[in-house]
Design a protein around this motif. Structure first.
Motif, PDB file in Angstrom:
ATOM      1  N   GLU A 294      -5.765  28.754  -0.854  1.00 27.64           N
ATOM      2  CA  GLU A 294      -7.189  28.887  -1.180  1.00 27.64           C
ATOM      3  C   GLU A 294      -7.935  27.691  -0.603  1.00 27.64           C
ATOM      4  OE1 GLU A 294     -10.162  29.075  -5.076  1.00 27.64           O
ATOM      5  OE2 GLU A 294      -7.987  29.222  -5.382  1.00 27.64           O
ATOM      6  N   ARG A 295      -9.205  27.911  -0.231  1.00 28.76           N
ATOM      7  CA  ARG A 295     -10.041  26.830   0.308  1.00 28.76           C
ATOM      8  C   ARG A 295     -11.430  26.911  -0.313  1.00 28.76           C
ATOM      9  NH1 ARG A 295      -8.122  26.573   6.356  1.00 28.76           N
ATOM     10  NH2 ARG A 295      -6.455  28.092   6.327  1.00 28.76           N
ATOM     11  N   LYS A 296     -12.049  25.724  -0.455  1.00 26.55           N
ATOM     12  CA  LYS A 296     -13.447  25.647  -0.894  1.00 26.55           C
ATOM     13  C   LYS A 296     -14.169  24.674   0.019  1.00 26.55           C
ATOM     14  CE  LYS A 296     -12.832  26.562  -5.851  1.00 26.55           C
ATOM     15  NZ  LYS A 296     -12.960  25.956  -7.207  1.00 26.55           N
ATOM     16  N   THR A 302     -13.177  20.213   3.281  1.00 23.84           N
ATOM     17  CA  THR A 302     -12.671  21.446   2.690  1.00 23.84           C
ATOM     18  C   THR A 302     -11.640  21.072   1.639  1.00 23.84           C
ATOM     19  OG1 THR A 302     -12.964  22.723   4.723  1.00 23.84           O
ATOM     20  CG2 THR A 302     -11.427  23.599   3.108  1.00 23.84           C
ATOM     21  N   GLU A 303     -11.840  21.556   0.405  1.00 29.81           N
ATOM     22  CA  GLU A 303     -10.830  21.355  -0.635  1.00 29.81           C
ATOM     23  C   GLU A 303      -9.807  22.479  -0.505  1.00 29.81           C
ATOM     24  OE1 GLU A 303     -10.366  20.545  -5.430  1.00 29.81           O
ATOM     25  OE2 GLU A 303     -12.218  21.420  -4.655  1.00 29.81           O
ATOM     26  N   SER A 314      -4.252  20.098  -5.095  1.00 35.49           N
ATOM     27  CA  SER A 314      -5.432  20.207  -4.238  1.00 35.49           C
ATOM     28  C   SER A 314      -5.499  18.973  -3.358  1.00 35.49           C
ATOM     29  CB  SER A 314      -6.711  20.339  -5.063  1.00 35.49           C
ATOM     30  OG  SER A 314      -7.030  19.138  -5.708  1.00 35.49           O
TER      31      SER A 314
END
Length: 349
Positions: A294-296, A302-303, A314
């Motif tokens: 997953e990325r944010k 980008t986390e 993370s």
């Protein structure tokens, strides 16, 4: 008006102490944020300092004298522990009634409230019934009540409690803009991380009724004494249980060895908690391979999220991040905490 709390203990009838040996020193005109999760004792501490609840041991000293020697009027405190304005009256009428009850005539009360509302930007809610306001607006109205009084000490107990996430940012921005307009000394108890880190001059971390950290948020970030302090910051710290063998342990394809094995002999063959901030991980050819699930996107970073050592991790990488697999190494502070007390054992720099 310096406020000093010395070795304070508080318990409820039939229960153990819920506040244990609290020591605080708050300078005049400064802001202290007391951070703690639900049940940590932060609301109780606010009520005890305000005089709304008694304590069993210790001292609270204000203006050089013990708190109990002052009458409520002499203390000149302004307190928020929840909504008290009349839900069926307009905010303005409720505030006017409060000032009249303090012996101020109606004309002066109306003028004072109008000026206060203008100063902090709450004019737009004055003519609404309190019950018709949003959660955030209700706090703004109560904050206007606090600001009407030129107090020596303002005590605010968790304005974010029961507030939906969609309105929390409104309250945070409002506090950041208006808190210093109050003057006086200010204490805010909160479970909101952004408030605890960014709004106060000093931060106290309250864990199960004990102050585990006290100081500037930046200093706590760099030198935490407890795992609870690390979890105050965002993104949250990564943790994994590791076992000490011969005074050392492996992590991210690197061997960490205690500088003096004898000093940590008590932890030999025991599990401890290794903790490190997401910003301490970086891509390296010799790193540990992991898969991003997953990325944010967070501005220029980008986390990313992965599972490593059977744990959810993370880490922060410069945008853009290409591919789903990366090799990670650890560079930066690595904290070791005792699994029972969650207190710091050692820090590898």
């Amino acid at each position: 008006m310096e406020l000093v709390v010395k070795d304070l203990y508080k318990k409820y009838f039939g229960y153990d102490y819920c506040l244990k040996g609290i020591n605080l020193k708050i300078s005049e005109n400064s802001t202290l944020c007391i951070y703690g999760i639900e049940g940590s004792g932060k609301s109780t501490l606010i009520k005890v300092i305000s005089g709304l609840e008694e304590y069993q041991k210790g001292e609270i000293i204000f203006k050089g004298k013990k708190l109990e020697t002052y009458s409520f009027k002499e203390r000149n405190f302004s307190v928020y522990t929840g909504n008290i304005l009349n839900p069926e009256k307009t905010v303005f009428k409720s505030l006017v009634k409060i000032l009249i009850s303090r012996g101020i005539n109606k004309k002066e009360a109306e003028s004072s409230i109008s000026q206060t509302a203008k100063n902090i930007g709450t004019e737009n809610i004055m003519n609404f019934k309190f019950s018709d306001l949003t959660f955030a607006q209700k706090f703004f109205a109560e904050f206007t009540r606090l600001a009407m009084r030129k107090a020596d000490l303002y005590l605010i107990d968790d304005p974010f409690e029961n507030v939906p996430s969609s309105e929390r940012e409104e309250i945070y921005n409002f506090l950041k803009s208006n808190l210093n307009k109050l003057g006086g000394t200010k204490i805010i108890a909160t479970a909101d991380k952004s408030t605890a880190i960014n709004i106060g001059d000093l931060t106290a971390v309250l864990t199960e009724g004990i102050i585990s950290e006290y100081g500037k948020a930046s200093d706590i970030f760099l030198n935490p004494e407890t795992l609870a302090a690390c979890n105050m910051f965002l993104p949250e710290i990564n943790t994994v249980k590791i076992k000490i063998k011969n005074g050392s342990f492996p992590l991210f394809n690197k061997i960490y060895k205690f500088p003096d094995g004898n000093a940590f002999k008590v932890y030999e063959d025991r599990e401890v908690i290794a903790a490190f901030y997401p910003t301490s991980l970086f891509i390296s050819e010799n790193g540990l391979e992991c898969e991003i699930y997953e990325r944010k996107l967070l501005g220029e970073y980008t986390e990313c999220f992965s599972h490593i050592y059977g744990q959810h991790f993370s880490f922060m990488l410069k945008t853009p991040v290409c591919g789903d697999k990366v090799k990670l190494s650890l560079d930066g502070k690595l904290f070791l905490f005792d699994t029972n007390s969650n207190r710091i054992i050692h820090c590898f720099n």
